[in-house]
Write an enzyme that holds these catalytic residues in place. Structure first.
Site: not given
Ligand code: GLU
Length: 504
Positions: A264-266, A268-269
């Site tokens: 998920s994008k999270r 990556g963050d």
């Protein structure tokens, strides 16, 4: 394969294209090119509520950056166009009508409130509400299967909201085939009667997708695993229309670096890597980083995406887009989820960096460092040639090479402790003399003179080379000392050593 291969990438413009979407596009492209077929871009924008301004441009720019070019799509070779479903709106109703006429679909007038109440009622009893064979004709739900033809007609003419639902068959076993997953069996009794069309005149994804794949003569549907649950309905729709279905291939999920759960994008963050090909600014102003802006080369991104689910069956890891086209095979795509490895991405980037011309890298380097604006790009290219082996991104260059352009303004503390000893000043004074007397200022001559002097006088290399490096670089890092001296020239070399002597 007798028919010309035609595949499509069919994203919905609901936001930035996730790296998994780029992987889907890539696999479609590779399959098409491998078989001399066409790769179509179709924009599935029937859900106006989820439409995001700019998302389509983002998709096209991302594919262009990766070099995944489509043969047909919005504003390009529109022989099966239009390629935006919103522009094909008027086309779908007749197909919904056709299914009603053949008894494969029906009108349903249940309001959102009624359906909510059903859902809640079921939940309270620990059950899940599904609209299908077991309740559609019981009388509680309001649809054309229980109403008379005249009643149905009257409701429609009175302008009541309706949807058209697919009438999934009862007590049948459906046989499905997927190129990656093999054969599957589904009991049709577990399927719900999905909405195909709404009274606002818009088809849902399912209807529009099948109609367009048929009209656009798509032969293979290659898409993410999240669409596998829709396969049964899609196959039933093809059957209901009497159309030949395309072949299907559902690509494996892309998993978090830990291997557990969907990337998920999270993730990556949290872990510091992008999940989008290009930087994206959301309508609310939040910015998500992109591979391009983070300094990745498109070749590296394509190469690592290819390995998310596919492998060549050999040890080879480096593949250009052309080589991928030649070697790609859906039969070598796994069904197990593919673990995302951000370090591997960097490894690929490092590799593709070494392949680039020093002059091209120098241009990129110059573009991001104001300090280099007045420096000859050919000199920068020579520097790049000396340091790129140690860099993953062009962004790393400055830290690895600033001393080729500017004298150190400070000396690393730890390094100074290690390098500066009693007698250093004398040794360095001698080195200045040697530098000054090296008339033909080449790497070889410097090396011969300085190393020769060290050996002749049995001084110990560290005593000379460490302070010398400290003088030139400001730290005990960097490429070969003699390369640095040669590059910055005699005068600058002497002045840096003098500066060090002043310090000790
Ligand atoms: N519009 C769907 C998506 O956003 C397409 C799924 C498919 O390829 O059938 O992914």
């Amino acid at each position: 394969m007798s028919k010309k291969v035609r595949v499509r990438f069919a994203p919905s413009p609901t936001g930035p294209l996730h790296i998994g979407g780029v992987r889907t596009a890539l696999f479609n492209y590779l399959f098409a090119k491998k078989h001399g077929g066409d790769f179509v871009l179709r924009i599935e924008d029937t859900d106006q509520n989820r439409y995001v301004e700019g998302a389509e441009d983002y998709i096209v720019e991302s594919l262009n950056w990766c070099g995944i070019s489509f043969d047909e799509g919005p504003n390009k070779n529109e022989k099966f166009g239009p390629y935006r479903q919103s522009e094909r709106k008027d086309l779908y109703k007749q197909y919904a009508d056709e299914l009603i006429a053949s008894g494969n679909a029906y009108y349903a007038f249940d309001t959102a409130e009624q359906l909510d109440a059903e859902r809640k009622g079921h939940e309270e009893k620990g059950k899940t509400f599904i609209y299908n064979w077991h309740n559609r004709e019981r009388g509680r739900l309001v649809n054309s299967l229980v109403l008379t033809e005249a009643e149905t007609k009257a409701k429609i003419e009175a302008g009541e909201d309706f949807v058209i639902r697919f009438k999934s068959p009862q007590d049948e076993t459906l046989h499905l085939t997927d190129i990656i997953r093999g054969n599957m069996k589904i009991d049709t009794n577990v399927l719900d009667d999905k909405v195909l069309f709404k009274s606002d005149g818009m088809p849902t994804y399912h209807l529009a997708n099948i109609v367009d794949d048929h009209l656009m003569e798509i032969t293979h549907v290659i898409r993410g695993e999240e669409w596998l649950p829709s396969l049964a309905l899609h196959q039933l729709l093809y059957n209901a229309f009497g159309w030949e279905a395309p072949e299907f291939a559902h690509l494996p999920l892309i998993l978090k670096p830990t291997g557990k759960g969907k990337l998920s994008k999270r993730d990556g963050d949290k872990m510091g890597f992008p999940v989008f090909p290009l930087e994206y600014t959301a309508p609310d102003g939040t910015v998500s980083r992109g591979y391009k802006e983070d300094g990745y080369f498109p070749e590296a991104v394509v190469n690592f995406l290819a390995f998310l689910g596919w492998n060549p069956g050999t040890e080879q890891e480096i593949f250009s887009l052309e080589q991928l086209v030649a070697d790609f095979d859906l039969a070598r795509v796994n069904k197990a989820g593919a673990r995302f490895d951000p370090d591997k991405t960097k490894w690929f980037n490092h590799h593709y960096m070494q392949q680039q011309l020093d002059l091209d890298l120098a241009e990129q380097f110059k573009a991001i460092r104001p300090e280099l604006s007045n420096i000859d790009v050919n000199y920068i290219a020579l520097v790049v040639g000396l340091i790129k082996e140690r860099a993953t991104f062009v962004n790393d260059f400055w830290d690895l090479s600033h001393f080729f352009f500017t004298a150190p303004t400070a000396y690393d503390e730890k390094a100074s402790k290690k390098a500066l000893k009693e007698g250093t000043a004398d040794v360095m004074t001698k080195v200045i003399e040697l530098v000054n007397t090296t008339d033909d200022f080449t790497v070889e001559n410097l090396q011969t003179n300085i190393k020769g002097w060290i050996t002749d006088n049995e001084i110990g290399f560290g005593k000379v080379m460490m302070p010398l490096r400290l003088a030139l670089v400001g730290a005990l890092q960097g490429p070969d000392v003699f390369d640095i001296m040669y590059m910055i020239g005699k005068t600058e070399t002497v002045s840096r050593i003098e500066a060090l002597i002043k310090q000790v």
